[in-house]
Design a protein around this motif. Structure first.
Motif, PDB file in Angstrom:
ATOM      1  N   ALA A 242       0.675  -1.180  -0.005  1.00  0.00           N
ATOM      2  CA  ALA A 242       0.011   0.071  -0.026  1.00  0.00           C
ATOM      3  C   ALA A 242       0.807   1.266   0.080  1.00  0.00           C
ATOM      4  CB  ALA A 242      -0.853   0.063   1.162  1.00  0.00           C
ATOM      5  N   GLU A 243       1.898   1.118   0.313  1.00  0.00           N
ATOM      6  CA  GLU A 243       3.147   2.215   0.219  1.00  0.00           C
ATOM      7  C   GLU A 243       3.092   2.821  -1.081  1.00  0.00           C
ATOM      8  OE1 GLU A 243       6.911   2.304   2.104  1.00  0.00           O
ATOM      9  OE2 GLU A 243       6.263   1.249   3.777  1.00  0.00           O
ATOM     10  N   ARG A 244       3.134   4.285  -1.135  1.00  0.00           N
ATOM     11  CA  ARG A 244       3.748   5.095  -2.328  1.00  0.00           C
ATOM     12  C   ARG A 244       4.658   5.518  -2.122  1.00  0.00           C
ATOM     13  NH1 ARG A 244      -0.640   5.829  -5.633  1.00  0.00           N
ATOM     14  NH2 ARG A 244       0.254   7.896  -6.419  1.00  0.00           N
ATOM     15  N   THR A 245       5.805   4.671  -2.091  1.00  0.00           N
ATOM     16  CA  THR A 245       7.096   4.978  -1.965  1.00  0.00           C
ATOM     17  C   THR A 245       7.926   4.226  -2.866  1.00  0.00           C
ATOM     18  OG1 THR A 245       7.968   3.545  -0.397  1.00  0.00           O
ATOM     19  CG2 THR A 245       7.043   5.648   0.433  1.00  0.00           C
ATOM     20  N   GLU A 246       9.450   4.424  -2.946  1.00  0.00           N
ATOM     21  CA  GLU A 246      10.234   3.682  -3.936  1.00  0.00           C
ATOM     22  C   GLU A 246      10.508   2.270  -3.358  1.00  0.00           C
ATOM     23  OE1 GLU A 246      13.795   5.801  -5.383  1.00  0.00           O
ATOM     24  OE2 GLU A 246      12.362   7.362  -6.365  1.00  0.00           O
ATOM     25  N   LYS A 247      10.216   2.325  -2.262  1.00  0.00           N
ATOM     26  CA  LYS A 247      10.245   0.700  -1.619  1.00  0.00           C
ATOM     27  C   LYS A 247       9.348  -0.292  -2.184  1.00  0.00           C
ATOM     28  CE  LYS A 247       9.781   1.653   2.652  1.00  0.00           C
ATOM     29  NZ  LYS A 247       9.986   1.339   4.358  1.00  0.00           N
ATOM     30  N   ASN A 248       8.028   0.140  -2.676  1.00  0.00           N
ATOM     31  CA  ASN A 248       7.303  -0.571  -3.471  1.00  0.00           C
ATOM     32  C   ASN A 248       7.493  -0.561  -4.829  1.00  0.00           C
ATOM     33  OD1 ASN A 248       4.985  -1.397  -4.385  1.00  0.00           O
ATOM     34  ND2 ASN A 248       3.463  -0.447  -3.247  1.00  0.00           N
ATOM     35  N   PRO A 249       7.865  -1.847  -5.419  1.00  0.00           N
ATOM     36  CA  PRO A 249       8.185  -1.978  -6.705  1.00  0.00           C
ATOM     37  C   PRO A 249       7.383  -1.348  -7.686  1.00  0.00           C
ATOM     38  CG  PRO A 249       7.803  -4.007  -5.754  1.00  0.00           C
ATOM     39  CD  PRO A 249       7.944  -3.269  -4.725  1.00  0.00           C
TER      40      PRO A 249
END
Length: 506
Positions: free
Chosen positions: A383-390
């Motif tokens: 659910a993250e909207r960061t670059e950790k989320n592919p």
């Protein structure tokens, strides 16, 4: 039509008099591409591999696409490409646009992909969603290759499980507990609130959920209708009677065991689901499909041989039947794993997953692992909207390029390479040039996970290029806009092949 890399391999193959495959070395100091063709040829040519490599390198250096070629180790040939090759490769990508890497099937087929096919005894679960994601991605890849594909959902509208499902709803309506091994959960109570048959409503909900998940079915097949045609096919089967039941002698045709087709009289004398399998397989092939692909959970491992045996008994080519098996899905949130049981009501439904992480993330995470691997979906990360989320990381690369192109307006876009193509530009073009091979391998192996994994590498190379080089108002603006345009197209294609959107803004 071969791509730029394929054409270079073909020219080197002509020089070597044998197939030459190029691979990217891990260390860029070893060239843009390398080949071990000399090592493979040495035994048959009865010559030292290094001597063969030196001859090939000398000949390769005369090609206009090659800047220089050197021999390394016992017989490897390392190749550095000229700027003109990068311009040729990029030009082809820009010319073909969204069709780059498409249409490679030499003999297009009519293919049916049967996917999901969960009994309508409850909403679609995350486990069944993986079935859908794999099947739909395979279908998209086959279509991209040039095949004609139909998606079909087969469901059991009669039999023991459907009776148990209806009985569970009826029990709730009477204010009673569902029968033992019956179905529980909020969805059963919701269906019980209405007086009519719960199955049509359940089917409508299943179809709506799958449409939301971006899977559209061309046809829905009913087990009851197929069972009605069983008498047509019984004479064509190798059967025998045992214990009052009718058995298929499937072990003689490659199956692990013989299978019951019609139960004994004391068990109702009714056809088993294996009998419906017989009719359904023949029905698929009689409809003119060259290939029938089944997507099934790993617990159906024995079914793979059963389908092949049925095909042989009916006189069909068993190679026209494919069974793709997939492993389980585990969903965790806050470090806790959710339990999965539709009957107990503690299952994770697809709609709930989509509400939590969205369609794009759900499609990505259900397609980015090989079917033979168990998937663990961490809801918090997905659910993250960061670059950790592919998925976000890849989509962000697409959106960033869209922003560059908006700011560029109607500025010239060109594939004409400068005299000195920078290392980051070279790496990005070489990565984009891998798309035809990536999609072809993913299609042939029925392994869509290769596509999202490749998309991450494209995004990595683009971000590296963007970090080192200015695009707008640079000396190489037109060329770099061309490179950005091709990158955006390749990323969009990768995302589309796994059913994920490619946003222009994030």
């Amino acid at each position: 039509m071969p791509d730029a890399l394929g054409r270079l391999e073909a020219r080197l193959s002509d020089l070597a008099g044998a197939p030459v495959a190029l691979e990217r070395p891990n260390d860029p100091a070893h060239g843009d591409y390398a080949t071990n063709a000399a090592l493979q040829l040495a035994p048959t040519r009865k010559r030292p591999p290094r001597e063969l490599a030196e001859e090939l390198a000398a000949a390769a250096a005369g090609l206009e696409e090659v800047d220089r070629a050197e021999v390394a180790g016992p017989g490897f040939m390392n190749v550095w490409l000229a700027s003109s090759w990068y311009g040729e490769a990029l030009g082809e990508m820009l010319e073909r646009g969204a069709d780059y890497g498409a249409g490679w099937a030499e003999t297009p087929e009519r293919v049916q992909v049967e996917l999901v096919s969960a009994n309508p005894t409850g909403p679609i679960t995350v486990a069944s969603a993986r079935n859908g994601a794999i099947g739909d991605c395979v279908a998209r890849l086959l279509e991209f290759a040039g095949h004609e594909v139909e998606r079909e959902y087969y469901y059991n509208d009669s039999g023991v499980q459907m009776e148990l499902f209806r009985a569970s709803v009826e029990a709730i309506r009477r204010g009673e507990e569902p029968p033992e091994n019956g179905y529980r959960g909020e969805y059963v109570a919701e269906l019980a609130a209405a007086a009519d048959d719960p199955v049509p409503k359940m089917l409508a909900q299943i179809e709506a959920t799958l449409e939301r998940f971006r899977i559209h079915f061309d046809k829905w097949a009913l087990q009851s209708e197929l069972e009605g045609r069983l008498a047509e096919f019984m004479p064509r089967l190798d059967t025998y009677d045992k214990d009052g039941a009718v058995w298929a002698r499937s072990s003689a045709y490659g199956d692990e065991d013989d299978r019951v087709l019609i139960r004994s009289a004391d068990k109702g004398g009714t056809p088993t689901y294996r009998a419906a399998d017989v009719v359904y397989l023949a029905d698929k092939l009689e409809r003119g499909f060259d290939r029938a692909i089944y997507v099934l959970g790993a617990d159906h491992h024995g079914t793979r041989n059963w389908y092949a045996a049925v095909a042989r008994m009916l006189g069909y080519d068993a190679d026209r039947i494919e069974v793709l098996l997939y492993q389980l899905v585990h969903v965790t949130k806050g470090g806790q794993q959710a339990k999965m049981s539709k009957r107990r009501g503690d299952v994770v439904f697809l709609d709930e997953l989509l509400d939590e992480i969205g369609v794009d993330a759900a499609r990505w995470y259900l397609a980015n692992r090989g079917p033979d691997q168990t998937i663990d979906i961490d809801i918090d990360l997905a659910a993250e909207r960061t670059e950790k989320n592919p998925v976000y990381y890849v989509q962000y690369a697409h959106a960033r390029i869209a922003g560059i192109r908006r700011n560029a307006g109607d500025a010239e876009v060109s594939a004409k390479a400068p005299a000195d193509v920078a290392p980051e530009e070279r790496d990005l073009i070489k990565r984009l040039a891998e798309l035809p091979d990536v999609v072809r391998e993913a299609t042939e192996r029925r392994g869509p996970q290769g596509v999202p994994n490749y998309a991450i590498r494209v995004a990595d190379d683009f971000h590296r290029f963007y970090h080192h080089h200015r695009v707008l108002e640079s000396d190489s603006q037109a060329f770099r806009l061309g490179l950005c345009t091709a990158t955006q197209t390749v990323i969009a294609r990768c995302l589309d092949l796994i059913g994920v959107e490619a946003p222009d803004r994030m």
